[in-house]
Design an enzyme around this catalytic site. Structure first.
Site, PDB file in Angstrom:
ATOM      1  N   SER A  15     -24.460  24.284 -56.621  1.00 50.42           N
ATOM      2  CA  SER A  15     -23.528  23.142 -56.621  1.00 50.42           C
ATOM      3  C   SER A  15     -23.618  22.458 -57.969  1.00 50.42           C
ATOM      4  CB  SER A  15     -23.906  22.148 -55.523  1.00 50.42           C
ATOM      5  OG  SER A  15     -23.257  20.914 -55.744  1.00 50.42           O
ATOM      6  N   TYR A  34     -30.447  17.590 -51.517  1.00 58.79           N
ATOM      7  CA  TYR A  34     -29.429  18.645 -51.637  1.00 58.79           C
ATOM      8  C   TYR A  34     -29.356  19.128 -53.095  1.00 58.79           C
ATOM      9  CZ  TYR A  34     -24.750  20.755 -51.778  1.00 58.79           C
ATOM     10  OH  TYR A  34     -23.696  21.616 -51.969  1.00 58.79           O
TER      11      TYR A  34
HETATM   12  N1  LIG Z   1     -17.731  22.049 -50.107  1.00 59.52           N
HETATM   13  C1  LIG Z   1     -18.061  21.728 -51.325  1.00 59.52           C
HETATM   14  O1  LIG Z   1     -17.407  20.874 -51.940  1.00 59.52           O
HETATM   15  C2  LIG Z   1     -19.220  22.406 -51.996  1.00 59.52           C
HETATM   16  C3  LIG Z   1     -19.469  22.120 -53.331  1.00 59.52           C
HETATM   17  C4  LIG Z   1     -20.524  22.747 -53.967  1.00 59.52           C
HETATM   18  C5  LIG Z   1     -21.305  23.663 -53.286  1.00 59.52           C
HETATM   19  N2  LIG Z   1     -21.058  23.920 -51.979  1.00 59.52           N
HETATM   20  C6  LIG Z   1     -21.921  24.912 -51.316  1.00 59.52           C
HETATM   21  O2  LIG Z   1     -21.116  25.938 -50.768  1.00 59.52           O
HETATM   22  C7  LIG Z   1     -21.755  26.532 -49.652  1.00 59.52           C
HETATM   23  C8  LIG Z   1     -20.812  26.575 -48.470  1.00 59.52           C
HETATM   24  O3  LIG Z   1     -20.511  25.250 -48.078  1.00 59.52           O
HETATM   25  P1  LIG Z   1     -19.139  24.830 -47.387  1.00 59.52           P
HETATM   26  O4  LIG Z   1     -18.676  23.617 -48.089  1.00 59.52           O
HETATM   27  O5  LIG Z   1     -18.241  25.995 -47.249  1.00 59.52           O
HETATM   28  O6  LIG Z   1     -19.702  24.344 -45.963  1.00 59.52           O
HETATM   29  P2  LIG Z   1     -19.365  24.800 -44.461  1.00 59.52           P
HETATM   30  O7  LIG Z   1     -20.122  23.862 -43.611  1.00 59.52           O
HETATM   31  O8  LIG Z   1     -17.882  24.896 -44.288  1.00 59.52           O
HETATM   32  O9  LIG Z   1     -19.979  26.268 -44.382  1.00 59.52           O
HETATM   33  C9  LIG Z   1     -21.373  26.499 -44.355  1.00 59.52           C
HETATM   34  C10 LIG Z   1     -21.664  27.578 -43.333  1.00 59.52           C
HETATM   35  O10 LIG Z   1     -23.069  27.832 -43.348  1.00 59.52           O
HETATM   36  C11 LIG Z   1     -23.476  28.050 -42.009  1.00 59.52           C
HETATM   37  N3  LIG Z   1     -24.917  27.816 -41.853  1.00 59.52           N
HETATM   38  C12 LIG Z   1     -25.585  26.628 -41.880  1.00 59.52           C
HETATM   39  N4  LIG Z   1     -26.886  26.830 -41.630  1.00 59.52           N
HETATM   40  C13 LIG Z   1     -27.051  28.167 -41.458  1.00 59.52           C
HETATM   41  C14 LIG Z   1     -28.176  28.992 -41.167  1.00 59.52           C
HETATM   42  N5  LIG Z   1     -29.397  28.482 -40.993  1.00 59.52           N
HETATM   43  N6  LIG Z   1     -27.974  30.325 -41.054  1.00 59.52           N
HETATM   44  C15 LIG Z   1     -26.738  30.856 -41.208  1.00 59.52           C
HETATM   45  N7  LIG Z   1     -25.643  30.126 -41.462  1.00 59.52           N
HETATM   46  C16 LIG Z   1     -25.798  28.795 -41.587  1.00 59.52           C
HETATM   47  C17 LIG Z   1     -22.647  27.072 -41.189  1.00 59.52           C
HETATM   48  O11 LIG Z   1     -22.604  27.440 -39.828  1.00 59.52           O
HETATM   49  C18 LIG Z   1     -21.291  27.170 -41.897  1.00 59.52           C
HETATM   50  O12 LIG Z   1     -20.473  28.143 -41.304  1.00 59.52           O
HETATM   51  C19 LIG Z   1     -23.017  25.701 -49.412  1.00 59.52           C
HETATM   52  O13 LIG Z   1     -24.136  26.357 -49.987  1.00 59.52           O
HETATM   53  C20 LIG Z   1     -22.712  24.414 -50.134  1.00 59.52           C
HETATM   54  O14 LIG Z   1     -23.884  23.753 -50.539  1.00 59.52           O
HETATM   55  C21 LIG Z   1     -20.033  23.317 -51.323  1.00 59.52           C
END
Ligand SMILES: NC(=O)c1ccc[n+]([C@@H]2O[C@H](COP(=O)([O-])OP(=O)(O)OC[C@H]3O[C@@H](n4cnc5c(N)ncnc54)[C@H](O)[C@@H]3O)[C@@H](O)[C@H]2O)c1
Length: 273
Positions: free
Chosen positions: A152, A165
């Site tokens: 991130s 985080y």
């Molecule tokens: N959304 C943003 O703006 C953003 C920005 C930067 C980084 N990220 C990163 O992107 C990645 C995806 O995030 P997102 O925004 O799509 O969130 P999201 O919540 O839509 O998706 C995350 C997924 O991870 C799964 N998950 C959580 N714990 C788990 C576990 N123990 N085992 C298996 N699966 C598990 C959840 O069930 C979910 O389906 C993350 O690593 C997040 O930190 C997101």
């Protein structure tokens, strides 16, 4: 027709956390390009993808990335079904905003505690280690493979209300650099992708927004107004999930064959958590 410029047809790709948000968009884009995708997630509800005759095949395996037995089981299924693993996307992640110390309400609801710390560290950091080790064992035998860690932008500069985080994401950037040094000579590339503010995913719940707004002493409406401001993100808009997915597909392909040990910021110019 899929886009053969990337030439990732028939690649075998594991996407952790692929049932939602960025992971689902990444899985969809690999499928669009003819790759076979194993979607791993804790969510019992299998995601639906848009497929046509040129798409790759998707396989859903319930997996907890914090549990090595669950991961080994998933890897075994992939080996039996496909006989190889070309690309691992470590995408599963969670975010629980908390203050180190809440001056207004010490030991209150929004102060960091050990349970929250362990939860976030286990999924975002330990999960990346466990999945990478299990998959890299196979990639080392193959003498090929690509590991892509979803980090991130907040990991680069720190982030108010999101210290644990952001710390896990910076720690993942460090794993990317170190594993690149260990695995490069064994034929495996390791890269990272650090998105900024994106269109809403499962991560952006009302609990998340309420907690983050509290830690920044602003309202949820003020927090939301910041998502598309040029003062926050110079391009003045949130990123699209497909924009991240495109970068991840490129990095997994042979087109990116000399890119190794770095984390790409994809954040519309945002650099301050
Ligand atoms: N959304 C943003 O703006 C953003 C920005 C930067 C980084 N990220 C990163 O992107 C990645 C995806 O995030 P997102 O925004 O799509 O969130 P999201 O919540 O839509 O998706 C995350 C997924 O991870 C799964 N998950 C959580 N714990 C788990 C576990 N123990 N085992 C298996 N699966 C598990 C959840 O069930 C979910 O389906 C993350 O690593 C997040 O930190 C997101």
């Amino acid at each position: 027709m899929y886009n053969s410029w990337l030439n990732i047809e028939n690649k075998v790709v594991i996407v952790t956390g692929g049932a939602s948000g960025i992971g689902k968009a990444i899985a969809q884009e690999y499928l669009n390009n003819g790759a076979n995708v194993i979607v791993c997630d804790m969510n019992p509800k299998e995601p639906e993808f848009v497929l046509n005759e040129n798409s790759g095949k998707s396989t859903y395996v319930l997996t907890d990335v914090t549990n090595s037995q669950s991961i080994n089981n998933m890897v075994e299924i992939v080996k039996q079904k496909f006989g190889k693993i070309d690309i691992l996307i470590n995408n599963a992640g969670i975010n629980i905003p908390r203050l180190l110390v809440d001056a207004n309400e010490p030991k209150g609801k929004y102060e960091l505690d050990e349970i929250t710390w362990d939860k976030v560290v286990n999924v975002n950091f330990k999960g990346v280690f466990l999945c990478s080790q299990a998959v890299a064992r196979e990639m080392v035998k193959q003498k090929s493979g690509v590991i892509i860690n979803i980090s991130s932008e907040s990991g680069l500069e720190g982030s108010e209300g999101q210290s644990v985080y952001a710390a896990t994401k910076n720690a993942v950037n460090s794993l990317t650099r170190s594993w690149a040094k260990e695995l490069g000579k064994l034929g495996i590339r390791v890269v990272g992708v650090a998105p900024g503010i994106l269109e809403a995913t499962g991560l952006r719940t009302i609990e998340y927004e309420t907690a983050l707004a509290y830690t920044r002493n602003i309202t949820v409406d003020e927090l939301r107004a910041g998502y598309n401001k040029t003062s926050t993100t110079p391009l003045g808009r949130s990123g699209k999930l497909t924009e991240v997915a495109d970068l991840v597909c490129y990095l997994g392909s042979e087109r990116a064959s000399y890119i190794h040990g770095v984390t790409y910021n994809i954040a519309g110019g945002k650099t301050r958590g």
